[in-house]
Motif scaffolding. Structure first.
Motif, mmCIF file in Angstrom:
data_model
loop_
_atom_site.group_PDB
_atom_site.id
_atom_site.type_symbol
_atom_site.label_atom_id
_atom_site.label_comp_id
_atom_site.label_asym_id
_atom_site.label_seq_id
_atom_site.Cartn_x
_atom_site.Cartn_y
_atom_site.Cartn_z
ATOM 1 N N GLN A 5 0.820 -1.203 0.000
ATOM 2 C CA GLN A 5 0.000 0.000 0.000
ATOM 3 C C GLN A 5 0.853 1.251 0.000
ATOM 4 O OE1 GLN A 5 -3.411 0.084 -0.256
ATOM 5 N NE2 GLN A 5 -3.157 -2.108 -0.631
ATOM 6 N N ILE A 6 1.781 1.306 0.931
ATOM 7 C CA ILE A 6 2.555 2.536 1.090
ATOM 8 C C ILE A 6 3.846 2.193 1.818
ATOM 9 C CG2 ILE A 6 1.541 3.166 3.315
ATOM 10 C CD1 ILE A 6 1.493 6.085 2.264
ATOM 11 N N ARG A 7 4.877 3.002 1.653
ATOM 12 C CA ARG A 7 6.129 2.819 2.381
ATOM 13 C C ARG A 7 6.015 3.496 3.737
ATOM 14 N NH1 ARG A 7 8.747 -1.304 1.465
ATOM 15 N NH2 ARG A 7 10.374 -1.234 -0.072
ATOM 16 N N VAL A 8 6.665 2.916 4.710
ATOM 17 C CA VAL A 8 6.475 3.423 6.069
ATOM 18 C C VAL A 8 6.951 4.865 6.211
ATOM 19 C CG1 VAL A 8 8.634 2.441 6.917
ATOM 20 C CG2 VAL A 8 6.778 2.861 8.504
ATOM 21 N N TRP A 9 7.996 5.243 5.427
ATOM 22 C CA TRP A 9 8.518 6.610 5.581
ATOM 23 C C TRP A 9 7.626 7.656 4.906
ATOM 24 C CZ3 TRP A 9 11.251 2.665 3.133
ATOM 25 C CH2 TRP A 9 11.282 2.701 1.732
ATOM 26 N N ASN A 10 6.623 7.200 4.175
ATOM 27 C CA ASN A 10 5.680 8.157 3.603
ATOM 28 C C ASN A 10 4.451 8.366 4.486
ATOM 29 O OD1 ASN A 10 7.216 8.625 1.361
ATOM 30 N ND2 ASN A 10 6.297 6.969 0.181
ATOM 31 N N THR A 11 4.458 7.780 5.643
ATOM 32 C CA THR A 11 3.283 7.923 6.511
ATOM 33 C C THR A 11 3.614 8.820 7.695
ATOM 34 O OG1 THR A 11 3.925 5.993 7.774
ATOM 35 C CG2 THR A 11 2.382 5.643 5.965
ATOM 36 N N ARG A 12 2.544 9.286 8.310
ATOM 37 C CA ARG A 12 2.690 9.986 9.579
ATOM 38 C C ARG A 12 1.935 9.181 10.625
ATOM 39 N NH1 ARG A 12 0.816 14.904 10.787
ATOM 40 N NH2 ARG A 12 -0.921 14.749 9.344
ATOM 41 N N THR A 13 2.354 9.289 11.880
ATOM 42 C CA THR A 13 1.653 8.525 12.906
ATOM 43 C C THR A 13 0.837 9.452 13.783
ATOM 44 O OG1 THR A 13 3.522 8.693 14.384
ATOM 45 C CG2 THR A 13 3.410 6.732 12.995
ATOM 46 N N VAL A 14 -0.277 8.931 14.247
ATOM 47 C CA VAL A 14 -1.137 9.676 15.161
ATOM 48 C C VAL A 14 -1.483 8.749 16.320
ATOM 49 C CG1 VAL A 14 -3.283 10.948 15.394
ATOM 50 C CG2 VAL A 14 -2.177 10.780 13.169
ATOM 51 N N PRO A 15 -1.218 9.156 17.539
ATOM 52 C CA PRO A 15 -1.628 8.303 18.667
ATOM 53 C C PRO A 15 -3.143 8.322 18.820
ATOM 54 C CG PRO A 15 -0.686 10.347 19.461
ATOM 55 C CD PRO A 15 -0.519 10.363 17.980
ATOM 56 N N SER A 16 -3.709 7.170 19.141
ATOM 57 C CA SER A 16 -5.156 7.117 19.283
ATOM 58 C C SER A 16 -5.543 6.052 20.305
ATOM 59 C CB SER A 16 -5.778 6.809 17.915
ATOM 60 O OG SER A 16 -7.170 6.832 18.007
ATOM 61 N N ILE A 17 -6.848 5.890 20.481
ATOM 62 C CA ILE A 17 -7.368 4.898 21.430
ATOM 63 C C ILE A 17 -8.322 3.996 20.667
ATOM 64 C CG2 ILE A 17 -8.767 4.572 23.504
ATOM 65 C CD1 ILE A 17 -6.280 5.897 24.292
ATOM 66 N N ASP A 18 -8.259 2.715 20.997
ATOM 67 C CA ASP A 18 -9.153 1.750 20.379
ATOM 68 C C ASP A 18 -10.605 2.144 20.610
ATOM 69 O OD1 ASP A 18 -10.672 -0.456 19.763
ATOM 70 O OD2 ASP A 18 -10.061 -1.562 21.559
ATOM 71 N N PRO A 19 -11.374 2.416 19.558
ATOM 72 C CA PRO A 19 -12.756 2.866 19.759
ATOM 73 C C PRO A 19 -13.755 1.726 19.944
ATOM 74 C CG PRO A 19 -12.205 2.954 17.442
ATOM 75 C CD PRO A 19 -11.017 2.381 18.138
ATOM 76 N N PHE A 20 -13.296 0.485 19.887
ATOM 77 C CA PHE A 20 -14.259 -0.622 19.852
ATOM 78 C C PHE A 20 -14.444 -1.332 21.176
ATOM 79 C CE2 PHE A 20 -12.622 -0.046 15.595
ATOM 80 C CZ PHE A 20 -13.793 0.085 14.885
ATOM 81 N N HIS A 21 -13.535 -1.109 22.122
ATOM 82 C CA HIS A 21 -13.667 -1.810 23.395
ATOM 83 C C HIS A 21 -13.558 -0.815 24.540
ATOM 84 C CE1 HIS A 21 -12.093 -5.055 20.735
ATOM 85 N NE2 HIS A 21 -13.152 -5.636 21.242
ATOM 86 N N ALA A 22 -14.276 -1.124 25.601
ATOM 87 C CA ALA A 22 -14.262 -0.209 26.740
ATOM 88 C C ALA A 22 -12.913 -0.185 27.434
ATOM 89 C CB ALA A 22 -15.350 -0.608 27.728
ATOM 90 N N ASP A 23 -12.074 -1.230 27.237
ATOM 91 C CA ASP A 23 -10.784 -1.185 27.930
ATOM 92 C C ASP A 23 -9.769 -0.275 27.243
ATOM 93 O OD1 ASP A 23 -10.360 -2.920 25.899
ATOM 94 O OD2 ASP A 23 -9.948 -4.661 27.142
ATOM 95 N N GLY A 24 -10.112 0.237 26.070
ATOM 96 C CA GLY A 24 -9.346 1.337 25.495
ATOM 97 C C GLY A 24 -7.873 1.090 25.240
ATOM 98 N N LYS A 69 -0.940 7.053 8.718
ATOM 99 C CA LYS A 69 -1.763 7.645 7.681
ATOM 100 C C LYS A 69 -0.952 8.584 6.810
ATOM 101 C CE LYS A 69 -2.795 11.813 9.555
ATOM 102 N NZ LYS A 69 -3.674 12.933 9.449
ATOM 103 N N ASP A 70 -1.480 8.867 5.645
ATOM 104 C CA ASP A 70 -0.955 9.990 4.892
ATOM 105 C C ASP A 70 -2.102 10.983 4.734
ATOM 106 O OD1 ASP A 70 -2.587 8.990 2.960
ATOM 107 O OD2 ASP A 70 -1.035 8.688 1.449
ATOM 108 N N ALA A 71 -2.017 11.898 3.773
ATOM 109 C CA ALA A 71 -3.038 12.937 3.684
ATOM 110 C C ALA A 71 -4.401 12.354 3.333
ATOM 111 C CB ALA A 71 -2.616 13.973 2.645
ATOM 112 N N LYS A 72 -4.429 11.198 2.674
ATOM 113 C CA LYS A 72 -5.701 10.690 2.178
ATOM 114 C C LYS A 72 -6.405 9.744 3.134
ATOM 115 C CE LYS A 72 -4.246 10.739 -2.610
ATOM 116 N NZ LYS A 72 -3.401 9.801 -3.333
ATOM 117 N N LYS A 73 -5.669 8.779 3.640
ATOM 118 C CA LYS A 73 -6.359 7.748 4.414
ATOM 119 C C LYS A 73 -5.458 7.116 5.472
ATOM 120 C CE LYS A 73 -6.216 3.456 2.470
ATOM 121 N NZ LYS A 73 -6.446 2.332 1.609
ATOM 122 N N VAL A 74 -6.070 6.313 6.304
ATOM 123 C CA VAL A 74 -5.340 5.563 7.311
ATOM 124 C C VAL A 74 -4.935 4.232 6.692
ATOM 125 C CG1 VAL A 74 -5.515 4.449 9.549
ATOM 126 C CG2 VAL A 74 -6.610 6.650 9.186
#
Lengths: 428, 527
Positions: free
Chosen positions: B233-252, B259-264
């Motif tokens: 899909q993409i090379r790792v050096w072309n991506t940026r990282t964003v810290p986040s929390i798992d939205p699907f479980h209450a234990d988070g 991601k890059d500018a277009k998608k995750v």
């Protein structure tokens, strides 16, 4: 020095493998004696005093090994008899299992009592079809006569015995790999520490002893430590079974006092080399030991002297190669074996054995060059002492010794620049 | 306690060793590698993982320790008082160089087409320790091939729904098989054959499809295991990282989005020992894909002439306002009700509540997706229980754990892993009581399958059992308890919930005798 028969005293009597025959030769008296008149610590002390050293290859003092089992551990302890005899050139344990199974059972019982184990396993190599059947029958007989089971001889001590057959892997002769295999995992060695005496089978204290080591125990209990020390040398007391194979007139298993010289074993007992040819090389203790040359024939066969001579006593599988032997071919067979048997857990052994095999194979195919010898030596030194278990060392040591001592043979083979043909081995 | 005693005690708990001329103090039992990590001294590793047992398989983490004749693998050598360690000596570098050389013997070096390129341990370590000139290895590399081309390095084999294996790149660190067994208790990936032809593959006839299989891809130090979403899909050096929390479980679980500018492009774990230990479930890992799913609605739909037709937001909002306003005017506000998903964020939930209560004037709001949710009465015991401070990591300190009415692995994948670890590594005793068998039951001391809906009887049974065994706390008045509970004897409870009174007694006694028990109640417990 002639043969000294302790373990092999009754080996030729076909009746000896039955429980009645064994009892008629004084069998199980040591087990009864140990159980009724010795405390476990006294058994350990007696064996320590006797100076008995492990017969599986490393020569570690048996009594000392037992004393590493923690006394205050609430966990159960286990005793394992290592009958996964797979060292090329060694076939002594097989004879004991086939012709003297009750001595092994009695030895296992004494060892189990000494370390406080109530369950003993005999891990027998999978290819040993016949020894397995003999041993299992012997265990059944021992249960029937009350030598095993609950409350043995009314002493309150319980001991049960389980025979387990291996899958036929060389690595499973190494104690941690054996324990993993016995527990149902892949037969791969693990890092030490923790040592099996502290954390072995199922995480419990475990002692692993060789068949021959265990078979000596009844004699030590019956005759005392002083008797055992009277044989052999000061630091390597007792007798040892040697499997003599290769280019000798009378190959076979022989029992000798430790300290007998190689010359006596090969010439006096083995009857010399066929056709009075010269010896080219000797592997004194199974395929994992460095090669020795004919000028070292007067080395006494005991742990210290052989180590001084740059090799190892190992398991006592003495392979004699005469002067017709193509040493490069012999090296190839050796290293190919180790490549095949490397478990693949750690990198140096897994890839090193493969590379050396390819290099030696290249030399045999007439494609080698002088640099290959140095490369082989380099790879061996990158394996030596850098692997999890001794298999890496076992593969590296003989090869290092070969390229040092028989460099000319390698050079000659390289200069021939033509593939080796099997016709060159045709018996004259 | 006087200060000197504390200091002595502290000294007994720690060891001080010297690494590259620097004194480092670590807790007793730590390895030399732990000490190096603590002091920020770089030591290369392949097979080591902070949450797995060391096996010393790859041999790259060699250090030289004074008085030891051999090079030692730092990951499996315990730090001892007064050790003098060299991590960058000549001998060390030579040893590591040999290991890299041996590791690369059969490696295809197909970095330009490998998805691990740019974040590959082998790549980085080869740059540090590899040969600068041509390889000494003059033979053909060993090739695992699934197709007929014997020279191809592309033996991509799909071994799981989201997992692709390329055995030629594998360096046999066994991290995937170890993590699968040690951390997750799964056995769906393993090793076939031995020696240099050993091969990682799914269990015979199966696939690697456990809930945690994505972690195996993440911890692979090379590109041997790759995940289907990230491949090509993409090379790792072309991506940026964003810290986040798992939205699907209450234990988070903590995650990082790439991601890059277009998608995750993928989500990976972001280790937080208080929550997830670096393991996340596949739902957390692959769930981000719904954000850019083709099937996702992009415009509102309005039903016209029996079918749903795309419409603009203005049209849709106008229609909603018209219809709701019409109902409110005609029948009154109490006839309106709002249902909202509990997995939406707090701000949305608040706005939803405000809208219904303030703008529409109705209190009929619900967020529960099934009947099996706890009552939201602020005075209920459940509310009191669930508002108690709870830390997932503290489960490891428990020595008895009771899980009632929860399929833990589905509800809280990270809590499940922690409970499992408490049992397998810290020796806790686990009891589960659910209407069906659950994964947590695999490692429990007693997996109690209660009759559906009889969890109350089960818990009453435990309470009564405590009293009858004389294990209730002294300051608790137990005299009237049998008049308050129905059924009112252990045997009667056992009859109702289908668990014998013996098992109830054992479980109750284990919990009562434990110095730090934990009780986890899940959503099945409900009504």
């Amino acid at each position: 020095m002639p043969e000294k028969l302790v373990l092999f005293k009754h080996i030729k009597d076909p009746n000896h493998k039955t429980v009645s025959g064994y009892e008629s030769h004084g069998g199980y008296s040591a087990w009864r004696k140990a159980l009724t008149s010795y405390k476990p610590e006294e058994v350990i002390a007696e064996v320590k005093e006797s100076g008995l050293r492990g017969r599986g290859g490393a020569g570690f003092p048996t009594g000392l090994k037992w004393s590493f089992v923690p006394k205050d551990s609430p966990k159960p302890r286990y005793l394992i008899c290592n009958a996964d005899e797979s060292e090329p050139g060694t076939c002594k344990d097989r004879v004991l299992l086939e012709d003297d199974p009750h001595a092994v059972i009695e030895g296992m019982a004494i060892a189990a009592y000494a370390i406080g184990a109530h369950l003993a396993f005999n891990y027998i190599r999978g290819e040993f079809d016949y020894p397995i059947s003999v041993f299992e029958k012997a265990v059944d007989e021992a249960y029937e006569r009350g030598h095993l089971g609950n409350d043995i001889y009314g002493s309150g001590f319980d001991l049960h015995m389980i025979t387990h057959t291996g899958g036929g892997a060389y690595i499973c002769g190494e104690e941690t790999a054996l324990i993993n295999s016995l527990a149902g995992d892949r037969g791969m060695s693990s890092m030490k520490p923790p040592f099996p005496a502290v954390e072995g089978l199922y995480g419990c204290p475990t002692v692993v002893n060789n068949v021959e080591t265990l078979a000596v125990l009844p004699h030590i209990i019956n005759n005392g430590a002083a008797w055992h020390k009277s044989m052999g040398t000061e630091k390597s007391p007792g007798t040892k079974l040697f499997s003599l194979t290769g280019h000798v007139n009378r190959p076979g298993n022989y029992e000798l006092e430790l300290g007998t010289t190689l010359r006596e074993l090969i010439y006096d007992i083995g009857g010399g080399i066929p056709g009075n040819r010269n010896i080219k090389a000797i592997i004194p203790g199974g395929a994992s030991c460095p090669f020795m040359t004919p000028d070292q024939l007067d080395t006494p066969l005991d742990f210290e002297s052989i180590a001084e001579a740059g090799s190892m006593l190992g398991s006592g599988g003495c392979i004699v190669l005469d002067d017709r032997t193509d040493i490069v071919w012999a090296t190839y067979k050796l290293i190919k074996f180790f490549k095949h048997e490397s478990c693949g857990k750690c990198t140096p052994c897994r890839q090193g054995t493969k590379w050396i095999t390819q290099l030696v194979d290249g030399i045999l195919a007439g494609k080698g060059n002088e640099e290959d010898i140095k490369k082989i030596d380099d790879i061996c030194h990158n394996m030596l002492g850098r692997t999890i278990c001794p298999l890496g060392d076992a593969a590296a040591m003989p090869v290092i010794s070969v390229v040092q001592k028989f460099r000319d043979d390698f050079l000659r083979r390289i200069q021939m620049q033509s593939p080796l043909r099997m016709e060159q081995f045709a018996v004259e | 306690m006087n200060p000197t005693a504390t200091e002595t005690q502290k000294a007994q708990m720690t060891v001080t060793l010297n690494i590259d001329g620097q004194n480092v103090t670590v807790t007793k039992g730590a390895t030399v590698l732990d000490a190096c990590k603590q002091a920020n001294i770089p030591v290369p590793t392949f097979c080591w993982h902070p949450k797995l047992k060391s096996v010393g398989a790859c041999r790259i983490c060699y250090v030289e320790i004074e008085k030891f004749p051999k090079l030692m693998v730092s990951c499996a050598t315990e730090a001892m008082e007064g050790m003098i360690v060299q991590t960058n000596s000549e001998k060390c570098r030579e040893g590591r160089k040999a290991v890299v050389e041996l590791t690369l013997l059969d490696h295809p070096l197909d970095c330009p087409t490998c998805d691990k390129g740019g974040e590959c341990d082998l790549q980085d370590i080869s740059f540090d320790y590899g040969l600068s000139d041509q390889s000494q290895y003059a033979f053909n590399k060993f090739r695992f091939n699934t197709d007929t081309d014997k020279n191809s390095t592309f033996d991509d084999l799909t071994i799981g729904p989201e997992m692709v294996r390329n055995q030629n790149r594998c360096i046999l660190c066994y991290k995937c098989t170890r993590a699968n067994e040690e951390a997750f208790g799964e056995h769906d990936i393993g090793v076939y054959y031995r020696g240099n032809v050993a091969e990682i593959n799914a269990a015979p006839g199966g696939q690697v499809e456990s809930l945690y299989s994505g972690n195996l891809v993440e911890i692979c130090p090379v590109g041997a295991l790759t995940s289907s979403d990230w491949r090509y899909q993409i090379r790792v050096w072309n991506t940026r990282t964003v810290p986040s929390i798992d939205p699907f479980h209450a234990d988070g679980a903590n995650i990082t989005l790439w991601k890059d500018a277009k998608k995750v492009y993928r989500a990976t774990s972001r280790r937080n020992d208080d929550v997830d230990e670096g393991w996340i479930s596949d739902i957390s890992r692959y769930g981000y894909q719904i954000a850019t799913s083709e099937k996702r609605l992009r415009t509102p739909l309005i039903k016209r002439d029996g079918s749903m037709v795309e419409a603009s937001w203005d049209e849709a909002l106008e229609l909603i306002a018209k219809r709701i306003g019409g109902i409110k005017n005609k029948y009154g506000a109490p006839t309106l009700a709002g249902v909202i998903s509990p997995s939406l964020d707090l701000a949305t939930l608040h706005a939803f509540g405000k809208f219904f209560r303030g703008a529409l004037g109705t209190n009929n709001i619900d967020y529960r997706s099934s009947y099996a949710h706890l009552p939201d009465d602020p005075h209920s015991t459940f509310t009191y229980m669930s508002s108690r401070p709870f830390n997932i990591a503290n489960l490891l300190k428990s020595n008895a754990i009771l899980v009632v009415g929860s399929n833990l692995i589905r509800e809280h994948p990270n809590v499940h892993l922690r409970v499992r670890k408490a049992v397998t590594e810290c020796g806790a005793r686990l009891y589960t009581a659910n209407p069906y068998e659950t994964k947590s039951g695999d490692c429990s001391a007693d997996e109690m399958v209660v009759r559906p809906g009889s969890e109350e009887a089960f818990l009453n049974g435990l309470a009564l059992s405590l009293i009858s065994q004389g294990l209730a706390k002294e300051n608790v008045d137990v005299s009237k308890i049998d008049t308050l509970l129905i059924p009112n004897s252990v045997e009667a409870c056992a009859e109702v919930c289908g668990i014998s009174s013996n098992r109830l007694n054992t479980c109750a006694a284990a919990l009562a005798r434990s110095t730090a028990p934990s009780i986890l109640a899940g959503e099945i417990i409900s009504n």
